[in-house]
Write a protein that holds these residues in place. Structure first.
Motif: not given
Length: 332
Positions: A128, A148-149, A159, A161-162, A194, A291, A296
């Motif tokens: 991140a 990610f995240n 970005s 992300g989950s 996260a 995830q 993703l």
């Protein structure tokens, strides 16, 4: 005297008995060159061990075909899976991967300035971006970046992300359905977005279901960190349901609970996040959130394509809903 490491196009031209421009055309897709000339050039190149350099192409087109893939925390099987999937898809799209290992397993900030020095077409990271300063440093390099995240974005920093807060809410509702009265959260590092988002969603849904505020312990995204956090929670008071920031923490939590004489799930329900292979092992049978790595990766590649073509994806943030897989660690 030390010999040159690489043969040159001039040497290939001399051995093949052709001009240097003929060598260049031979290794340029779609360029005009006779079959006889191509045959002579390729034979000379094989004899000398010649490979065309990417540098002239980079200078002429400002495109290298290289994508920096920043990785850290590969002891976590989730990151290894992401890297493997991303690398395969990027190669299929005709890119070459530059692997950039870093010490952190959750933040890209420490290497933002160094990444800007790479002559790459894009940067992809499972880590991140935490500060606006780091995002602006990456954006100033004029290289599309997808991490990610990441809660922070900029002109060329997006970005994927989950949806961590959604996962936290679902975890709270599952523990409520299992009649958990004393919830707790095993956290990752305090500055991990996260972990913070998962805890926020967890707290919100616990309040909505009338459950008390969860007790929180933790410090690292590791098996050892989870074990230490679970030991602390058990020592401080009653606990019958624990949501962990990731699966490594959850595995450590389960083993620590067992050492303390607590049964899972009879005495304590445990939920993880990432759904790594070990979550499904019979010894853990861990309820966890997947995830959705394929989604993703797909969203990452689509965002990179938009950012490379235009600035349409500038500052964009895409969230992928996690998929809850319930196993024995929470079943009634």
């Amino acid at each position: 005297m030390v010999s040159k490491r690489y043969p040159t196009s001039i040497e290939v031209a001399r051995l093949a008995g052709v001009s240097q421009s003929a060598v260049s055309r031979t290794f340029t897709p779609g360029a005009s060159v006779s079959a006889r000339t191509r045959e002579k050039v390729l034979a000379a190149a094989e004899t000398l061990g010649f490979q065309p350099s990417l540098i002239p192409k980079i200078m002429l087109t400002d495109r290298s075909g290289l994508v920096a893939l920043v990785v850290g925390g590969l002891e976590n099987a989730f990151y290894a899976r992401v890297v493997q999937s991303l690398a395969a898809c990027l190669r299929e799209a005709g890119n070459q991967i530059v692997l950039v290992p870093v010490d952190s397993d959750y933040t890209l900030d420490a290497v933002a300035a160094r990444l800007a020095q790479y002559r790459v077409d894009a940067i992809v990271s499972a880590l991140a971006v935490l500060s606006q300063e780091a995002a602006e440093t990456l954006s100033a390099s004029r290289i599309p970046v997808v991490s990610f995240n990441t809660p922070v974005t900029a002109a060329r920093v997006g970005s994927v992300g989950s949806d961590n807060a959604l996962g936290g809410r679902q975890a709270a509702r599952l523990l409520h359905a299992r009649d958990v009265r004393h919830p707790a959260f095993v956290a990752g590092p305090a500055i991990s977005p996260a972990s913070t988002e998962r805890l926020t969603g967890f707290r919100e849904a616990l309040r909505e279901t009338g459950r008390p505020e969860p007790r929180v312990a933790g410090s690292a995204y590791t098996y050892e960190g989870g074990a230490e956090a679970a030991t602390q929670l058990c020592a401080e008071g009653p606990v019958d349901g624990i949501f962990c920031a990731n699966d490594l923490c959850a595995l450590g939590t389960i083993d620590a609970l067992r050492r303390a004489g607590r049964r899972v799930p009879e005495d304590v329900r445990v939920i993880g996040y990432d759904d790594i292979p070990a979550a499904g092992w019979g010894g853990y049978d861990l309820t966890s959130f997947d995830q959705d790595v394929p989604a993703l990766v797909e969203a990452t590649l689509a965002m990179l394509a938009r950012m490379s073509a235009t600035d349409a994806a500038a500052g964009e943030r895409v969230l992928i809903p996690p998929r809850l897989t319930e196993r024995g660690s929470t079943r009634a």
